[in-house]
Motif scaffolding. Structure first.
Motif, PDB file in Angstrom:
ATOM      1  N   THR A   1       0.837  -1.204   0.000  1.00  0.00           N
ATOM      2  CA  THR A   1       0.000   0.000   0.000  1.00  0.00           C
ATOM      3  C   THR A   1       0.866   1.245   0.000  1.00  0.00           C
ATOM      4  N   ALA A   2       0.252   2.379  -0.340  1.00  0.00           N
ATOM      5  CA  ALA A   2       0.986   3.647  -0.419  1.00  0.00           C
ATOM      6  C   ALA A   2       0.440   4.661   0.572  1.00  0.00           C
ATOM      7  N   GLY A   3      -0.161   4.180   1.655  1.00  0.00           N
ATOM      8  CA  GLY A   3      -0.675   5.082   2.673  1.00  0.00           C
ATOM      9  C   GLY A   3      -0.432   4.531   4.066  1.00  0.00           C
ATOM     10  N   PHE A   4      -0.134   5.414   5.000  1.00  0.00           N
ATOM     11  CA  PHE A   4       0.089   5.018   6.387  1.00  0.00           C
ATOM     12  C   PHE A   4      -1.250   4.960   7.120  1.00  0.00           C
ATOM     13  N   SER A   5      -1.537   3.826   7.737  1.00  0.00           N
ATOM     14  CA  SER A   5      -2.759   3.681   8.516  1.00  0.00           C
ATOM     15  C   SER A   5      -2.687   4.522   9.784  1.00  0.00           C
ATOM     16  N   THR A   6      -3.852   4.898  10.313  1.00  0.00           N
ATOM     17  CA  THR A   6      -3.896   5.691  11.533  1.00  0.00           C
ATOM     18  C   THR A   6      -4.638   4.932  12.640  1.00  0.00           C
ATOM     19  N   ASN A   7      -5.974   5.040  12.632  1.00  0.00           N
ATOM     20  CA  ASN A   7      -6.777   4.410  13.675  1.00  0.00           C
ATOM     21  C   ASN A   7      -8.148   4.088  13.090  1.00  0.00           C
ATOM     22  N   HIS A   8      -8.719   2.965  13.483  1.00  0.00           N
ATOM     23  CA  HIS A   8     -10.006   2.565  12.916  1.00  0.00           C
ATOM     24  C   HIS A   8     -11.184   3.327  13.526  1.00  0.00           C
ATOM     25  N   HIS A   9     -10.918   4.148  14.540  1.00  0.00           N
ATOM     26  CA  HIS A   9     -11.990   4.925  15.161  1.00  0.00           C
ATOM     27  C   HIS A   9     -11.475   6.333  15.460  1.00  0.00           C
ATOM     28  N   VAL A  10     -11.085   7.055  14.428  1.00  0.00           N
ATOM     29  CA  VAL A  10     -10.576   8.407  14.630  1.00  0.00           C
ATOM     30  C   VAL A  10     -11.724   9.318  15.049  1.00  0.00           C
TER      31      VAL A  10
ATOM     32  N   ASN B   1     -13.035   5.713   9.852  1.00  0.00           N
ATOM     33  CA  ASN B   1     -12.378   4.406   9.800  1.00  0.00           C
ATOM     34  C   ASN B   1     -11.038   4.503   9.079  1.00  0.00           C
ATOM     35  N   ASN B   2      -9.976   4.608   9.870  1.00  0.00           N
ATOM     36  CA  ASN B   2      -8.607   4.480   9.386  1.00  0.00           C
ATOM     37  C   ASN B   2      -8.260   5.414   8.214  1.00  0.00           C
TER      38      ASN B   2
END
Length: 216
Positions: A78-87, A140-141
């Motif tokens: 993938t070309a994106g950094f994940s963050t959090n599934h409940h921002v 979501n993320n």
């Protein structure tokens, strides 16, 4: 049930894996197989940070007490950094208070690590904040793009080898194509089975129905 022929190979590797976990535990990582634990350990040691135990809060702290969010991406996937599934708003505020480090991986190899100033990430935070406020729903993320990080980050770690982002993008496209072909082949197989009168019910369904009858 008989074990796979490679079971013995895995057993021979386990002492090293246990040592890896023991080292990770010293740095606040409970399980190297969960939540990118192994990669977080690499980042901690490469950047001389200490992990903060627990699933809540930020990932690490430095000698001056500043807290860090550590993000990683496998650029073959993938070309994106994940963050959090409940921002949500509290998480966004937490993000605004943290230092940010992004590690670029090829598979399990850490190739680069970049620090991105929090003020440069503010456009993302403000966008998420606006969306969360308007919709009333956690996000979501949301991703932070790889190109954004490479263009705005300060290099903290470099393994000394060339990093070919175009080649990585080609690998991602090929994997996407393979995944699409697999989904298509599965759909065609199901259609063939449904259209063939000689094909009976699937064995799992047969066993489940039999068990249900026996329990009545």
């Amino acid at each position: 049930m008989a074990k796979h022929p490679d079971w013995d190979k895995l057993e021979k590797l386990m002492p090293a894996v246990r040592e890896f976990q023991a080292l990770a535990s010293e740095h606040g990582i409970d399980d190297v197989f969960q939540d990118n634990g192994g990669k977080i350990l690499q980042m901690l040691l490469a950047l001389n940070l200490q992990g903060i135990p627990g699933r809540e809060g930020n990932d690490a702290v430095d000698i001056e007490g500043r807290e860090y969010e550590l993000k990683s991406v496998n650029i073959h996937l993938t070309a994106g950094f994940s963050t959090n599934h409940h921002v949500n708003i509290p998480i966004i505020e937490k993000y605004r208070q943290a230092q940010w480090v992004f590690a670029v991986y090829e598979g399990i190899e850490m190739r680069r690590a970049f620090a991105v100033a929090t003020e440069k990430l503010e456009a993302h935070f403000s966008k998420w904040e606006k969306q969360r406020t308007e919709t009333g729903k956690d996000i979501n993320n949301p991703k932070i793009p790889l190109n954004f990080v490479c263009n705005n980050g300060e290099t903290l770690y470099d393994d000394g080898r060339p990093l070919d982002l175009k080649a990585a993008a080609a690998i991602r496209r090929e994997r996407t194509k393979e995944s699409a072909n697999r989904r298509k082949a599965k759909a065609e197989a199901v259609a063939d089975l449904r259209g063939d009168p000689a094909v009976g019910d699937n064995p799992v369904a047969v066993v489940r129905r039999r068990e249900k009858r026996q329990t009545r």
